[in-house]
Design a protein around this motif. Structure first.
Motif, PDB file in Angstrom:
ATOM      1  N   ARG A 181       0.858  -1.193   0.000  1.00 41.04           N
ATOM      2  CA  ARG A 181       0.000   0.000   0.000  1.00 41.04           C
ATOM      3  C   ARG A 181       0.890   1.236   0.000  1.00 41.04           C
TER       4      ARG A 181
ATOM      5  N   ASP B 206      -1.366   6.606   2.062  1.00 42.97           N
ATOM      6  CA  ASP B 206      -2.772   6.212   2.184  1.00 42.97           C
ATOM      7  C   ASP B 206      -3.047   5.876   3.659  1.00 42.97           C
ATOM      8  N   PRO B 207      -3.733   6.782   4.387  1.00 47.25           N
ATOM      9  CA  PRO B 207      -3.845   6.667   5.846  1.00 47.25           C
ATOM     10  C   PRO B 207      -4.671   5.463   6.315  1.00 47.25           C
ATOM     11  N   LEU B 208      -4.395   5.027   7.539  1.00 51.41           N
ATOM     12  CA  LEU B 208      -5.073   3.850   8.100  1.00 51.41           C
ATOM     13  C   LEU B 208      -6.154   4.273   9.086  1.00 51.41           C
ATOM     14  N   ILE B 209      -7.114   3.397   9.307  1.00 50.07           N
ATOM     15  CA  ILE B 209      -8.132   3.632  10.333  1.00 50.07           C
ATOM     16  C   ILE B 209      -7.665   2.988  11.637  1.00 50.07           C
TER      17      ILE B 209
ATOM     18  N   VAL C 208     -13.033  11.265  11.227  1.00 51.81           N
ATOM     19  CA  VAL C 208     -11.743  11.913  10.977  1.00 51.81           C
ATOM     20  C   VAL C 208     -11.682  13.201  11.794  1.00 51.81           C
TER      21      VAL C 208
ATOM     22  N   LEU D 162      -0.800  12.778   7.307  1.00 51.35           N
ATOM     23  CA  LEU D 162      -1.809  13.822   7.539  1.00 51.35           C
ATOM     24  C   LEU D 162      -1.800  14.244   9.012  1.00 51.35           C
TER      25      LEU D 162
ATOM     26  N   THR E 209      -4.547  14.660  10.580  1.00 51.11           N
ATOM     27  CA  THR E 209      -5.814  14.156  11.110  1.00 51.11           C
ATOM     28  C   THR E 209      -5.690  12.644  11.300  1.00 51.11           C
TER      29      THR E 209
ATOM     30  N   ALA F 206      -8.130   8.942  11.591  1.00 45.93           N
ATOM     31  CA  ALA F 206      -9.432   8.310  11.390  1.00 45.93           C
ATOM     32  C   ALA F 206      -9.605   7.232  12.464  1.00 45.93           C
TER      33      ALA F 206
ATOM     34  N   PRO G  20      -6.115  -1.385   8.143  1.00 43.30           N
ATOM     35  CA  PRO G  20      -6.800  -1.246   6.859  1.00 43.30           C
ATOM     36  C   PRO G  20      -7.382  -2.606   6.486  1.00 43.30           C
ATOM     37  N   SER G  21      -8.077  -2.672   5.390  1.00 42.57           N
ATOM     38  CA  SER G  21      -8.595  -3.962   4.948  1.00 42.57           C
ATOM     39  C   SER G  21      -7.429  -4.915   4.663  1.00 42.57           C
TER      40      SER G  21
ATOM     41  N   LEU H  74     -16.274  11.001   3.229  1.00 44.16           N
ATOM     42  CA  LEU H  74     -15.151  10.787   2.308  1.00 44.16           C
ATOM     43  C   LEU H  74     -15.293   9.438   1.607  1.00 44.16           C
ATOM     44  N   ARG H  75     -15.969   8.515   2.286  1.00 40.92           N
ATOM     45  CA  ARG H  75     -16.202   7.195   1.696  1.00 40.92           C
ATOM     46  C   ARG H  75     -17.526   6.676   2.224  1.00 40.92           C
TER      47      ARG H  75
ATOM     48  N   ARG I 183      -8.685  15.122  -0.413  1.00 40.84           N
ATOM     49  CA  ARG I 183      -9.379  14.888   0.848  1.00 40.84           C
ATOM     50  C   ARG I 183      -9.087  13.520   1.433  1.00 40.84           C
ATOM     51  N   SER I 184      -9.014  12.539   0.626  1.00 36.15           N
ATOM     52  CA  SER I 184      -8.930  11.181   1.127  1.00 36.15           C
ATOM     53  C   SER I 184      -8.024  10.370   0.210  1.00 36.15           C
TER      54      SER I 184
ATOM     55  N   GLY J 135      -6.791   7.605   0.018  1.00 40.09           N
ATOM     56  CA  GLY J 135      -7.078   6.221  -0.338  1.00 40.09           C
ATOM     57  C   GLY J 135      -8.106   6.064  -1.438  1.00 40.09           C
TER      58      GLY J 135
HETATM   59  P1  AMP Z   1      -9.046   0.946   4.464  1.00 42.13           P
HETATM   60  O1  AMP Z   1      -8.764   0.814   5.893  1.00 42.13           O
HETATM   61  O2  AMP Z   1      -8.220   0.083   3.575  1.00 42.13           O
HETATM   62  O3  AMP Z   1     -10.509   0.783   4.263  1.00 42.13           O
HETATM   63  O4  AMP Z   1      -8.673   2.436   4.094  1.00 42.13           O
HETATM   64  C1  AMP Z   1      -8.964   3.479   4.983  1.00 42.13           C
HETATM   65  C2  AMP Z   1      -9.385   4.682   4.227  1.00 42.13           C
HETATM   66  O5  AMP Z   1      -9.863   5.648   5.143  1.00 42.13           O
HETATM   67  C3  AMP Z   1      -8.229   5.377   3.515  1.00 42.13           C
HETATM   68  O6  AMP Z   1      -7.965   4.835   2.260  1.00 42.13           O
HETATM   69  C4  AMP Z   1      -8.708   6.808   3.420  1.00 42.13           C
HETATM   70  O7  AMP Z   1      -9.498   6.984   2.272  1.00 42.13           O
HETATM   71  C5  AMP Z   1      -9.580   6.944   4.674  1.00 42.13           C
HETATM   72  N1  AMP Z   1      -8.852   7.666   5.714  1.00 42.13           N
HETATM   73  C6  AMP Z   1      -8.129   7.157   6.750  1.00 42.13           C
HETATM   74  N2  AMP Z   1      -7.587   8.126   7.496  1.00 42.13           N
HETATM   75  C7  AMP Z   1      -7.949   9.289   6.942  1.00 42.13           C
HETATM   76  C8  AMP Z   1      -7.690  10.660   7.256  1.00 42.13           C
HETATM   77  N3  AMP Z   1      -6.948  11.020   8.297  1.00 42.13           N
HETATM   78  N4  AMP Z   1      -8.229  11.584   6.441  1.00 42.13           N
HETATM   79  C9  AMP Z   1      -8.988  11.226   5.389  1.00 42.13           C
HETATM   80  N5  AMP Z   1      -9.269   9.960   5.047  1.00 42.13           N
HETATM   81  C10 AMP Z   1      -8.760   8.998   5.805  1.00 42.13           C
END
Ligand code: AMP
Ligand code: MG
Length: 332
Positions: free
Chosen positions: A55, A59-62, A97, A112, A114, A116, A139-140, A191-192, A221-222, A224
């Motif tokens: 990845r 591309d930020p993680l949750i 976020v 970033l 910020t 998530a 992430p996934s 954003l999603r 904005r996002s 990913g």
């Molecule tokens: P995934 O966990 O693979 O579903 O991907 C998480 C997605 O959350 C990322 O690809 C971003 O689009 C979105 N996301 C995570 N953190 C942020 C953030 N700080 N700001 C904006 N979008 C975020």
């Protein structure tokens, strides 16, 4: 080395938590899809997630938490409306976020300022976060760009030998990812689209914006949401119900093998090069089935997948979002 899959009983979850604490990688079920977890506050551990998934690092993680008080460890300036949403939708498929604290390493947030955050509802995910005693970035658990994994077997297809453990908790109940909601802007912006619908958020927030599909806006904005995503190996074509038969016919005549995902039943002339998956009419069932269907058709070696569009309301927005991204061509 094959990655071990363990049925997610208490002993296995304890073992997984030990791996997380020592900086390793564990795939685990959530109510949305399988996640690939690491200690969110350990930059070295988080880096391994990006490498295993291939990845991009921006591309930020949750970050997944088990208790609401952990939100304050991760996020600053938490507005009242965040608490209202937490009360209504957590634990569940809603990611918020917010501005991040210094505790969160920048690799976790793709650079970033910020972060998530979400509190998953799945009992195995919750227990894993609890026993790990730290927030888990996840992430996934798929190879970057591939359809998200909704079973332990999907995770193994993509990440075997690259991660320490897969916890098997059966198929995931929702099947599409969480809704990502940006609370750093007013009105808040989705954003999603995901497991919590726009309509449900509007009930609490009033006005909610939906990130435009314009790629430049999405990229800002996002991160990913930028590239071809959720994609099978086959080329994916989205079709209106009325044009579907024509498109399928054209592909067959061009000599290619084709997979079709339809909801209304139709009479098809049997052909070796045609594979039909009957998708559910109910949108929740459709979401649950979506990624597995794409993987199934890939496994049959079809070259083109034609998918009948679904209505863009409720969960249909999340489904269409994934299908549109899967249909995009990769960047040059
Ligand atoms: P995934 O966990 O693979 O579903 O991907 C998480 C997605 O959350 C990322 O690809 C971003 O689009 C979105 N996301 C995570 N953190 C942020 C953030 N700080 N700001 C904006 N979008 C975020
Ligand atoms: Mg993903």
């Amino acid at each position: 080395m094959r990655t071990e899959i363990l049925r997610a009983d208490e002993t296995a979850i304890e073992h997984a938590a030990q791996i997380i604490r020592s900086g390793g990688l564990v795939a685990f079920p959530t109510e949305t899809v399988y996640g690939l977890g690491a200690d969110a506050l350990n930059a070295d551990a988080v880096r391994k997630i990006f490498i295993a998934k291939e990845r991009p690092f921006d591309d930020p993680l949750i970050v997944h938490i088990a208790h609401v008080h952990q939100l304050e460890l991760l996020a600053r300036h938490i507005p009242q409306r965040a608490w209202d949403l937490v009360k209504k939708f957590w634990p569940g498929p809603l990611t918020l976020v917010l501005p991040k604290t210094d505790r969160v390493p920048s690799v976790t947030t793709g650079g970033l300022d910020t972060v998530a955050v979400r509190a998953p509802a799945h009992p195995i995910a919750r227990r894993l976060v609890e026993l790990s005693e730290r927030p888990i970035a996840a992430p996934s658990a798929n190879r970057f760009g591939r359809p998200s994994p909704t079973t332990a077997q999907h995770v193994r297809e993509d990440l075997d030998g690259r991660i320490d453990l897969i916890l098997d908790g059966g198929p995931t109940p929702i099947g599409v990812e969480s809704t990502v909601l940006d609370l750093t802007q007013d009105p808040p912006m989705i954003l999603r689209p995901g497991g919590v619908t726009l309509e449900a958020l509007q009930e609490i927030l009033g006005e909610v914006r939906l990130l435009g599909s314009a790629l430049s806006e999405a990229a800002k904005r996002s991160p990913g949401t930028r590239w071809r995503h959720y994609a099978p190996q086959a080329k994916l074509i989205l079709a209106e119900p009325a044009e579907l038969e024509q498109i399928v016919g054209d592909v067959l005549r061009s000599g290619r093998r084709v997979g079709v995902m339809i909801r209304e039943s139709r009479l098809w002339t049997a052909a070796d090069s045609l594979r039909v998956i009957q998708m559910p009419l109910d949108l929740s069932e459709y979401a649950r089935r979506l990624f597995a269907a794409l993987r199934e058709l890939d496994a049959h070696g079809v070259e083109v997948i034609v998918v009948e569009r679904v209505e863009e309301r409720g969960l249909g927005r999340a489904i269409m979002d994934r299908l549109r991204k899967a249909a995009q061509t990769p960047p040059q």
